[in-house]
Write a protein that holds these residues in place. Structure first.
Motif, PDB file in Angstrom:
ATOM      1  N   PRO A 132       0.798  -1.227   0.000  1.00 37.27           N
ATOM      2  CA  PRO A 132       0.000   0.000   0.000  1.00 37.27           C
ATOM      3  C   PRO A 132       0.830   1.276   0.000  1.00 37.27           C
ATOM      4  O   PRO A 132       0.413   2.293  -0.561  1.00 37.27           O
ATOM      5  CB  PRO A 132      -0.824  -0.122   1.285  1.00 37.27           C
ATOM      6  CG  PRO A 132      -0.940  -1.596   1.520  1.00 37.27           C
ATOM      7  CD  PRO A 132       0.371  -2.163   1.060  1.00 37.27           C
ATOM      8  N   GLY A 133       2.017   1.251   0.612  1.00 41.04           N
ATOM      9  CA  GLY A 133       2.837   2.451   0.714  1.00 41.04           C
ATOM     10  C   GLY A 133       3.276   3.028  -0.615  1.00 41.04           C
ATOM     11  O   GLY A 133       3.644   4.215  -0.692  1.00 41.04           O
ATOM     12  N   ILE A 134       3.258   2.230  -1.670  1.00 41.32           N
ATOM     13  CA  ILE A 134       3.683   2.730  -2.979  1.00 41.32           C
ATOM     14  C   ILE A 134       2.728   3.809  -3.484  1.00 41.32           C
ATOM     15  O   ILE A 134       3.131   4.719  -4.216  1.00 41.32           O
ATOM     16  CB  ILE A 134       3.801   1.558  -3.972  1.00 41.32           C
ATOM     17  CG1 ILE A 134       4.996   0.681  -3.575  1.00 41.32           C
ATOM     18  CG2 ILE A 134       3.946   2.038  -5.411  1.00 41.32           C
ATOM     19  CD1 ILE A 134       5.115  -0.604  -4.343  1.00 41.32           C
ATOM     20  N   ILE A 139       6.223   6.863 -10.865  1.00 36.77           N
ATOM     21  CA  ILE A 139       5.997   5.460 -10.505  1.00 36.77           C
ATOM     22  C   ILE A 139       4.535   5.076 -10.724  1.00 36.77           C
ATOM     23  O   ILE A 139       3.616   5.709 -10.195  1.00 36.77           O
ATOM     24  CB  ILE A 139       6.401   5.204  -9.046  1.00 36.77           C
ATOM     25  CG1 ILE A 139       7.855   5.637  -8.824  1.00 36.77           C
ATOM     26  CG2 ILE A 139       6.228   3.736  -8.694  1.00 36.77           C
ATOM     27  CD1 ILE A 139       8.865   5.008  -9.789  1.00 36.77           C
ATOM     28  N   PHE A 140       4.350   4.004 -11.492  1.00 38.55           N
ATOM     29  CA  PHE A 140       3.034   3.443 -11.785  1.00 38.55           C
ATOM     30  C   PHE A 140       3.066   1.947 -11.445  1.00 38.55           C
ATOM     31  O   PHE A 140       4.138   1.367 -11.253  1.00 38.55           O
ATOM     32  CB  PHE A 140       2.690   3.608 -13.271  1.00 38.55           C
ATOM     33  CG  PHE A 140       2.628   5.038 -13.746  1.00 38.55           C
ATOM     34  CD1 PHE A 140       1.415   5.690 -13.871  1.00 38.55           C
ATOM     35  CD2 PHE A 140       3.786   5.728 -14.085  1.00 38.55           C
ATOM     36  CE1 PHE A 140       1.349   7.002 -14.312  1.00 38.55           C
ATOM     37  CE2 PHE A 140       3.737   7.044 -14.525  1.00 38.55           C
ATOM     38  CZ  PHE A 140       2.510   7.676 -14.647  1.00 38.55           C
ATOM     39  N   ARG A 141       1.883   1.345 -11.406  1.00 43.25           N
ATOM     40  CA  ARG A 141       1.847  -0.119 -11.291  1.00 43.25           C
ATOM     41  C   ARG A 141       0.558  -0.643 -11.914  1.00 43.25           C
ATOM     42  O   ARG A 141      -0.494  -0.034 -11.810  1.00 43.25           O
ATOM     43  CB  ARG A 141       1.980  -0.575  -9.842  1.00 43.25           C
ATOM     44  CG  ARG A 141       1.032   0.075  -8.837  1.00 43.25           C
ATOM     45  CD  ARG A 141       1.276  -0.471  -7.440  1.00 43.25           C
ATOM     46  NE  ARG A 141       0.589   0.311  -6.426  1.00 43.25           N
ATOM     47  CZ  ARG A 141       0.579   0.012  -5.132  1.00 43.25           C
ATOM     48  NH1 ARG A 141       1.215  -1.073  -4.701  1.00 43.25           N
ATOM     49  NH2 ARG A 141      -0.068   0.771  -4.255  1.00 43.25           N
ATOM     50  N   THR A 142       0.707  -1.774 -12.572  1.00 43.33           N
ATOM     51  CA  THR A 142      -0.436  -2.437 -13.197  1.00 43.33           C
ATOM     52  C   THR A 142      -1.040  -3.490 -12.284  1.00 43.33           C
ATOM     53  O   THR A 142      -2.021  -4.137 -12.657  1.00 43.33           O
ATOM     54  CB  THR A 142      -0.029  -3.082 -14.537  1.00 43.33           C
ATOM     55  OG1 THR A 142       1.149  -3.875 -14.341  1.00 43.33           O
ATOM     56  CG2 THR A 142       0.240  -2.013 -15.588  1.00 43.33           C
ATOM     57  N   VAL A 188      -4.207  -3.089  -0.222  1.00 38.95           N
ATOM     58  CA  VAL A 188      -5.363  -2.553   0.492  1.00 38.95           C
ATOM     59  C   VAL A 188      -6.607  -3.346   0.102  1.00 38.95           C
ATOM     60  O   VAL A 188      -7.548  -3.484   0.885  1.00 38.95           O
ATOM     61  CB  VAL A 188      -5.542  -1.054   0.170  1.00 38.95           C
ATOM     62  CG1 VAL A 188      -6.900  -0.543   0.623  1.00 38.95           C
ATOM     63  CG2 VAL A 188      -4.431  -0.248   0.849  1.00 38.95           C
ATOM     64  N   LEU A 189      -6.623  -3.905  -1.112  1.00 32.17           N
ATOM     65  CA  LEU A 189      -7.721  -4.768  -1.543  1.00 32.17           C
ATOM     66  C   LEU A 189      -7.483  -6.228  -1.154  1.00 32.17           C
ATOM     67  O   LEU A 189      -8.394  -6.908  -0.677  1.00 32.17           O
ATOM     68  CB  LEU A 189      -7.901  -4.683  -3.061  1.00 32.17           C
ATOM     69  CG  LEU A 189      -8.407  -3.372  -3.643  1.00 32.17           C
ATOM     70  CD1 LEU A 189      -8.500  -3.486  -5.159  1.00 32.17           C
ATOM     71  CD2 LEU A 189      -9.765  -3.009  -3.069  1.00 32.17           C
ATOM     72  N   GLN A 190      -6.262  -6.729  -1.350  1.00 37.73           N
ATOM     73  CA  GLN A 190      -6.032  -8.153  -1.159  1.00 37.73           C
ATOM     74  C   GLN A 190      -6.070  -8.570   0.316  1.00 37.73           C
ATOM     75  O   GLN A 190      -6.554  -9.651   0.639  1.00 37.73           O
ATOM     76  CB  GLN A 190      -4.710  -8.598  -1.785  1.00 37.73           C
ATOM     77  CG  GLN A 190      -4.533 -10.100  -1.728  1.00 37.73           C
ATOM     78  CD  GLN A 190      -3.400 -10.644  -2.567  1.00 37.73           C
ATOM     79  OE1 GLN A 190      -3.450 -11.776  -3.021  1.00 37.73           O
ATOM     80  NE2 GLN A 190      -2.371  -9.859  -2.776  1.00 37.73           N
ATOM     81  N   LEU A 208       0.939  -6.327   4.018  1.00 36.16           N
ATOM     82  CA  LEU A 208      -0.168  -7.218   3.704  1.00 36.16           C
ATOM     83  C   LEU A 208      -0.671  -7.922   4.960  1.00 36.16           C
ATOM     84  O   LEU A 208      -1.885  -8.082   5.167  1.00 36.16           O
ATOM     85  CB  LEU A 208       0.244  -8.237   2.642  1.00 36.16           C
ATOM     86  CG  LEU A 208      -0.817  -9.247   2.211  1.00 36.16           C
ATOM     87  CD1 LEU A 208      -2.129  -8.572   1.835  1.00 36.16           C
ATOM     88  CD2 LEU A 208      -0.300 -10.083   1.034  1.00 36.16           C
ATOM     89  N   GLU A 209       0.239  -8.336   5.836  1.00 33.85           N
ATOM     90  CA  GLU A 209      -0.164  -8.973   7.090  1.00 33.85           C
ATOM     91  C   GLU A 209      -0.999  -8.019   7.928  1.00 33.85           C
ATOM     92  O   GLU A 209      -2.004  -8.408   8.544  1.00 33.85           O
ATOM     93  CB  GLU A 209       1.085  -9.420   7.858  1.00 33.85           C
ATOM     94  CG  GLU A 209       0.798 -10.328   9.049  1.00 33.85           C
ATOM     95  CD  GLU A 209       0.714  -9.579  10.374  1.00 33.85           C
ATOM     96  OE1 GLU A 209       0.402 -10.211  11.401  1.00 33.85           O
ATOM     97  OE2 GLU A 209       0.964  -8.345  10.379  1.00 33.85           O
TER      98      GLU A 209
END
Length: 438
Positions: free
Chosen positions: A348-350, A359-362, A367-369, A400-401
């Motif tokens: 999430p920090g990205i 910076i992008f991500r596909t 936050v969803l997972q 994630l944890e």
């Protein structure tokens, strides 16, 4: 090892709770709440395949008999079809979630990947294909291999407003951009609309069950959101138009070795598939790409990124792991004005990096997972009232944890032991003993 698709239900706008509700009715043999005693009903593990092999070997050889009703919940990093063979166990008590390839071009992409590599595409490979396609299209739109100019045209070639193209017409999309026309690339993994932070606004997750040594996709649900006024106002400069002979330079910075190596190779291949598709089209635009191995290690990632920058690559597919991405972004991409589009960094920090828009991500944020995993754990399919966690001690694992724990507890679940681990250890017996309270 093949993946069997049992059912595919893609519901735009569904919530994490809706995803889990479908999981509860998708397969038979619900466990309900597990046995009595101090052993938790479920353990959620965040890690990568190389560590996962030893983690599961230790569990099945030393602890399975003492916790016969335990359910193990895993996220994308451990959805690996090779794991049962490596562990020498069918892993029938393991279930989890992974980002899906649910974009308009998913079917064409999957066929092309299998034709090129002789196997079905794995997790994050479609996201890598899209990251390469977008980098190339934005570079052609910029008319030069300059990171700032490329950055300012990522949304020009992805967000609504231009003629629509996808993986099947990728070469045509390049030609249109080369002619100076704005386009909208609709990808293999998603629609590839980017918000103001460089995150995609739609994503899909598969619920994946390990059964008899194979992976079974139980359901697929798409999470949809609309672009906001702020997103639509983000920079999207017009294409400049280029002449025949233009060469787009795109680096590939992904883990071919290290803890994420088993997944990194196929992810790399997904990216190269898009570049090769363009190079084979004979359209007057070519792609010059170079691959650097991050070794799933921040320092190796920084070295690889510096090598790409020094060679003139101003846009990059990668890095893959969030821990590497944070370091590479801070040390290399931002100072040198390089566009990075990660296919699999999900921390999430990205989202809130002070990255000047480079910076992008596909891949979607965890936050969803995290909530999807937690609600899967408490659903009728698993029925866990208590859980422990085993998580990789890095940015990805910790974030994630934390998302999982917060959501599990908000669903009235009890989280017991939370145990971190380091990658690629010789044994994880002590960590299992701690999390299972044995």
């Amino acid at each position: 090892m093949t993946r069997k698709i049992q059912r595919r239900d893609v519901l735009k706008g569904a919530s994490a709770a809706g995803l889990v509700a479908m999981a509860g009715c998708a397969t038979e043999g619900d466990n309900g709440e597990n046995g009595d005693g101090d052993v938790p009903d479920a353990v959620m593990i965040v890690g990568f395949p190389q560590s996962g092999i030893q983690l599961f070997r230790d569990y099945y050889s030393e602890f399975a008999d003492q916790s016969p009703d335990l359910d193990i919940i895993v996220p994308d990093g451990l959805i690996d079809s090779d794991l049962p063979g490596e562990v020498d166990n069918d892993m029938n008590n393991v279930i989890g979630t992974e980002p899906s390839a649910a974009g308009p071009g998913a079917e064409f992409y999957a066929d092309e990947y299998e034709a090129a590599y002789g196997e079905s595409p794995g997790v994050f490979t479609a996201q890598a294909y899209d990251a390469m396609a977008i980098n190339v299209l934005a570079t052609v739109a910029a008319g030069e291999n300059d990171g700032t100019e490329v950055r300012d045209r990522v949304r020009t070639v992805t967000n609504p407003g231009g003629e629509e193209f996808g993986p099947e017409t990728l070469a045509d999309a390049v030609e249109a951009v080369a002619a100076g026309d704005p386009i909208q690339y609709l990808g293999a993994s998603s629609s590839c609309d980017f918000d103001v932070n460089g995150d995609i606004v739609t994503a899909a997750y598969d619920i994946v069950d390990f059964q008899d040594g194979e992976l079974n996709t139980v359901d697929t649900v798409e999470f949809g959101a609309e672009l906001t006024d702020e997103d639509n106002a983000a920079v999207a400069e017009d294409p400049v138009g280029v002449d025949d002979g233009f060469e787009a330079m795109v680096g590939v910075l992904l883990p071919e070795t290290g803890d994420l190596g088993p997944l990194g190779g196929p992810i790399r291949d997904g990216a190269l598939l898009a570049a090769d598709q363009i190079n084979d089209a004979d359209i007057g635009v070519t792609v010059d790409y170079r691959v650097e191995d991050t070794q799933t290690d921040p320092q190796a990632g920084i070295s690889g990124a510096e090598a790409l920058v020094n060679a003139g690559y101003s846009s990059v597919v990668g890095p893959a792991s969030s821990n590497v991405n944070f370091q590479v972004t801070d040390q290399v991409f931002i100072p040198n004005g390089v566009v990075g589009i990660s296919p699999s960094s999900t921390a999430p920090g990205i989202t809130n990096l002070d990255d000047n828009g480079y910076i992008f991500r596909t891949a979607a944020s965890d936050v969803l997972q995290g909530p999807a995993l937690a609600e899967l754990a408490v659903s009728d399919r698993v029925g866990a009232a208590s859980s422990g966690t085993l998580f990789l001690n890095d940015d990805y694992g910790q974030a994630l944890e934390e998302e999982y724990v917060n959501s599990f507890e908000s669903n009235d679940g009890e989280v017991r032991e939370r145990v971190s681990f380091e990658p690629e250890q010789a044994s994880y017996s002590s960590q299992w003993s701690d999390v299972l309270q044995l």
